[in-house]
Design an enzyme around this catalytic site. Structure first.
Site, PDB file in Angstrom:
ATOM      1  N   SER A 530       0.786  -1.226  -0.085  1.00  0.00           N
ATOM      2  CA  SER A 530       0.118  -0.052   0.006  1.00  0.00           C
ATOM      3  C   SER A 530       0.875   1.361  -0.122  1.00  0.00           C
ATOM      4  O   SER A 530       1.526   1.566  -0.972  1.00  0.00           O
ATOM      5  CB  SER A 530      -0.978  -0.026   1.238  1.00  0.00           C
ATOM      6  OG  SER A 530      -2.110   0.900   0.919  1.00  0.00           O
ATOM      7  N   ASP A 541      10.253   5.930  -9.836  1.00  0.00           N
ATOM      8  CA  ASP A 541       9.771   6.712 -11.134  1.00  0.00           C
ATOM      9  C   ASP A 541      10.531   7.928 -11.428  1.00  0.00           C
ATOM     10  O   ASP A 541      10.970   8.036 -12.541  1.00  0.00           O
ATOM     11  CB  ASP A 541       8.310   6.836 -11.084  1.00  0.00           C
ATOM     12  CG  ASP A 541       7.566   5.780 -11.344  1.00  0.00           C
ATOM     13  OD1 ASP A 541       7.978   4.843 -11.860  1.00  0.00           O
ATOM     14  OD2 ASP A 541       6.234   5.776 -10.696  1.00  0.00           O
ATOM     15  N   LYS A 555      -0.856  -4.379  -3.101  1.00  0.00           N
ATOM     16  CA  LYS A 555      -2.225  -3.770  -2.776  1.00  0.00           C
ATOM     17  C   LYS A 555      -2.340  -2.293  -3.188  1.00  0.00           C
ATOM     18  O   LYS A 555      -1.864  -1.250  -2.633  1.00  0.00           O
ATOM     19  CB  LYS A 555      -2.204  -3.794  -1.137  1.00  0.00           C
ATOM     20  CG  LYS A 555      -3.538  -3.140  -0.616  1.00  0.00           C
ATOM     21  CD  LYS A 555      -4.734  -3.695  -0.847  1.00  0.00           C
ATOM     22  CE  LYS A 555      -5.750  -3.246  -0.003  1.00  0.00           C
ATOM     23  NZ  LYS A 555      -5.907  -1.974  -0.120  1.00  0.00           N
TER      24      LYS A 555
END
Length: 751
Positions: A530, A541, A555
């Site tokens: 999560s 990224d 998740k």
């Protein structure tokens, strides 16, 4: 909160929903399961017929999910068949109870569940369950009949086998064929107990055999090939033989399961069928009767006096679904995710009660208790190589926010004559004292504030690089994930959230403050979920650091809780997406440099759950990538692979991974006692050889036999895998630091 009707403009309200739901619920429930009757008469045990109240609740639940769930499921024949198949699969996935004739008879309901649910008609669901109840009772009674004849009446010299992978097997044609399976299941269970000659040992890796539903609507599996008995039950008493003790243990177990079966009532059947329905959407959507809703609130407040673990009933066992960061179980370092609890005792000397096949709420009642008291658990470790059992003691306590706090340390890596200092920040959860923050208290506690303070302290200690350790971090507050990311970048987007109407909200870091700009690595594993995945994904990224470890949990969905009369419903409303457009759902984060792991991804992680939402992509956000890390990662990975070839701990881990993968591929169990004993001895010798190779390479004294090794492992109070992984991560960072012609791949020395 996010819904299909309107997308809230209040970001704070959405963040509250994400704080409450996204990180703290992975897949499991720490809950009791008897429905609260609200002062009404309790359902009568054995009376398996639906009630008017259940019909009303069903209609309300269907309307709620059709209106608000992320998936716009159409109530048609296709969805009805999905519910039908899911219900049958959850009732009898091992095909150990229903006969061909039963399935043929049930087929008349295959395309009617959609209309039945909308109308609150539960008759067909209860009809199917009553047949299951009948078959289950026949099996238990037949098994008890076999036990009455004596264990020695069964032939363990025959070359019989038990099929363990039963997914693609046909339904049994008649009762004779079913009884033959039940006999083999019993023989396999007897063999395990007979072979349990050493304390806390089993003879083969955990294997799925016989799955049955619990009365609470959760799935249970009877796994005769790996069910242990209390050691006390196997001690010879009053001249009893091992066979007599095994018979006594199993008779007690099966009589207890028969008692539980006879106590099933309409609420139990209702919850089970509704679970089959809600899980056709996704595994995180479910209905909570009032009592379960109350226990959900207890967990969210983290105020339960107990061991600090989320538990669920699965396949006949109580399984550890998640450890609460900073809780007694997590601090003990002896209980782990996916371990199965098979017996519970009170105090250091209390008798262990076998809880295989028990209702979840009854087991939870045994485990819960006053702060400061001790509970003993007999467990089958998830990573057990031969399904050995282990008895551990945990002192009950209250989970406090400060026990989840970030912590710092420094590891040293030497290269030539230079000693490099690598700072480490371990973050167990993305936490925040939300009530204090909402009350406007200026010094409210948060993981962001703690992490920033620790980073500045590490910088004062002149660290050369930083490891951000998110292993076993199940998530928490989205706002904290956003804010902590902001400590390592100037400004920019962190994560995207898409609702059911394809509207995308961008969560951004707006604070230009940059606290740390040096070399950094994020260390993750399968239990990083999560909010952890949001942070790791953003760092990856942006090219801000390197991600190291194993694939994360996956998740990537947002749940919300809505009231229902009675109870509440938890459902999926939205999905998380990385700023590069990739979902974190199902796939999780793939590290740049992958470490071996003994965690079984088929057992743990979003992809291991049934009906989980798929991975997908949306448009990338507009962000400025700080560096192309591909050449650096390639360089670092080559050095890492060369180094671990000479690393005894990594070679040991690789050997264990190979061993466990081979064990998990086993599809049959021998019912010949001699053959099973030989298999056990071979397994023990192989494990001993793996461990001794490591010890010899480290210059340590080797173990003379398996018993000595096992005793040493039980007494060992360290986590060798984590230490070696952390140290190797430091080595990788130093490789990066000392790389020739280092390019400006990140912002240095912020003003």
């Amino acid at each position: 909160m996010i819904n299909k009707i309107r997308f809230l403009s209040s970001f704070k309200v959405l963040l509250l929903a994400l704080i409450i739901i996204s990180g703290l619920l992975l897949a499991g429930n720490f809950k009791k399961t008897d429905a609260d009757t609200g002062g009404k008469a309790k359902p009568v045990p054995g009376l398996l017929v639906p009630t008017k109240e259940q019909a009303k609740t069903t209609k309300a639940l269907v309307k709620k999910l059709q209106r608000y769930h992320y998936l716009d499921e159409q109530f048609d024949n296709e969805f009805s068949e999905k519910i039908f198949n899911n219900y049958i699969e959850m009732l009898d996935p091992a095909k150990a109870h229903f006969l061909v004739a039963d399935i043929d008879e049930f087929s008349k309901y295959r395309y009617s569940f959609d209309e039945d649910l909308k109308e609150g008609n539960l008759e067909s669901a209860f009809f199917i369950y009553r047949r299951y109840h009948e078959r289950r009772k026949q099996r238990l009674e037949y098994t008890l009949e076999l036990l009455e004849k004596g264990v020695d009446s069964l032939d363990f010299t025959k070359n019989e086998y038990l099929e363990l992978d039963r997914d693609n097997l046909p339904w049994y044609a008649d009762m004779d064929a079913a009884k033959d399976l039940w006999r083999r299941l019993l023989k396999n269970e007897i063999l395990n107990l007979k072979l349990e000659e050493k304390p806390d040992e089993e003879d083969s890796p955990p294997q799925k055999v016989d799955v049955t539903p619990a009365e609470n609507g959760e799935m249970q599996e009877q796994k005769p090939e790996s069910i242990p008995a209390d050691n006390a039950d196997l001690d010879k008493k009053n001249g009893d033989t091992v066979e007599e003790e095994v018979s006594t243990t199993l008779t007690k177990r099966y009589k207890n399961q028969l008692r539980i079966l006879d106590q099933a009532n309409s609420d139990d059947v209702f919850k089970f069928f509704i679970t089959a329905y809600t899980h056709c959407y996704d595994p995180h959507t479910e209905y909570f009767p009032p009592a379960e809703s109350e226990n959900f609130d207890i967990h969210m407040r983290l105020s339960l006096e107990g061991i600090g673990a989320l538990l669920r009933s699965e396949y006949g066992y109580v399984k550890v679904e998640e450890l609460v960061a900073g809780g007694p179980a997590e601090r003990s370092r002896e209980l782990h995710t996916a371990d199965r609890i098979v017996a519970v005792g009170q105090g250091e000397e209390g008798e262990l009660q076998d809880v295989v096949g028990w209702r979840l709420d009854d087991v939870v009642d045994l485990i819960r208790g006053a702060k400061g008291t001790v509970v003993r658990l007999k467990i089958i470790p998830e990573t057990s190589d031969i399904s050995k059992t282990k008895i551990i003691s945990i002192t009950r306590d209250t989970v406090k926010l400060e026990e989840q706090s970030a912590k710092k340390s420094i590891i040293e890596v030497k290269r030539g004559d230079t000693l490099y200092k690598v700072g480490v920040i371990k973050l167990p959860a993305f936490y925040v004292d939300f009530e204090a923050a909402m009350a406007g208290e200026p010094d409210f506690r948060s993981s962001t504030r703690d992490v920033e303070k620790l980073i500045r302290e590490l910088l004062d200690e002149n660290i050369d690089s930083l490891i951000f350790d998110l292993r076993n971090n199940g998530g928490g507050s989205l706002q904290e994930a956003d804010d902590i990311t902001g400590l390592f970048i100037t400004t920019g987007p962190v994560v995207q959230i898409r609702d059911a109407d394809n509207r995308v909200m961008l969560v951004r870091d707006l604070d230009p403050k940059l606290v740390y700009s040096g070399h950094m690595a994020v260390l993750v594993n399968r239990l990083s979920a999560s909010a952890s995945e949001i942070f790791a994904g953003a760092i990856q990224d942006y090219g801000r650091g390197i991600i190291i470890g194993s694939q994360t949990f996956g998740k990537g969905t947002v749940q919300s809780m809505e009231p229902l009369t009675p109870g509440r419903v938890k459902y999926t409303q939205a999905k998380f997406y990385r700023i590069n457009g990739d979902s974190t759902q199902n796939r999780g984060i793939i590290p740049d440099i992958v470490f071996p792991t003994i965690i079984d991804q088929d057992e743990i992680g979003e992809s291991s759950l049934p009906q989980t939402l798929a991975w997908d992509q949306i448009q990338p956000a507009n962000y400025n990538r700080l560096a192309d890390m591909a050449p650096t990662i390639h360089y670092l990975d080559l050095l890492h692979e060369q180094r671990i070839k000479q690393n005894p701990d990594f070679q040991y881990l690789n050997d264990r991974v190979i061993f466990l993968e081979e064990a998990r591929e086993k599809t049959v169990a021998s019912l010949n006692e001699s053959e099973r004993r030989t298999e056990r001895e071979t397994t023990e010798q192989r494990l001993l050889a793996i461990e001794n190779r490591r010890r010899q390479a480290l210059g340590e004294e080797i173990y003379k036999d398996y018993a000595e090794m096992e005793k040493a492992e039980e007494e060992e109070d360290s986590d060798q895998q984590k230490d070696s992984m952390l140290q190797e991560t430091g080595e990788i960072l130093v490789d990066w630091l000392t790389r020739k012609s280092v390019q400006q791949e990140y912002v240095r020395n912020p003003q």
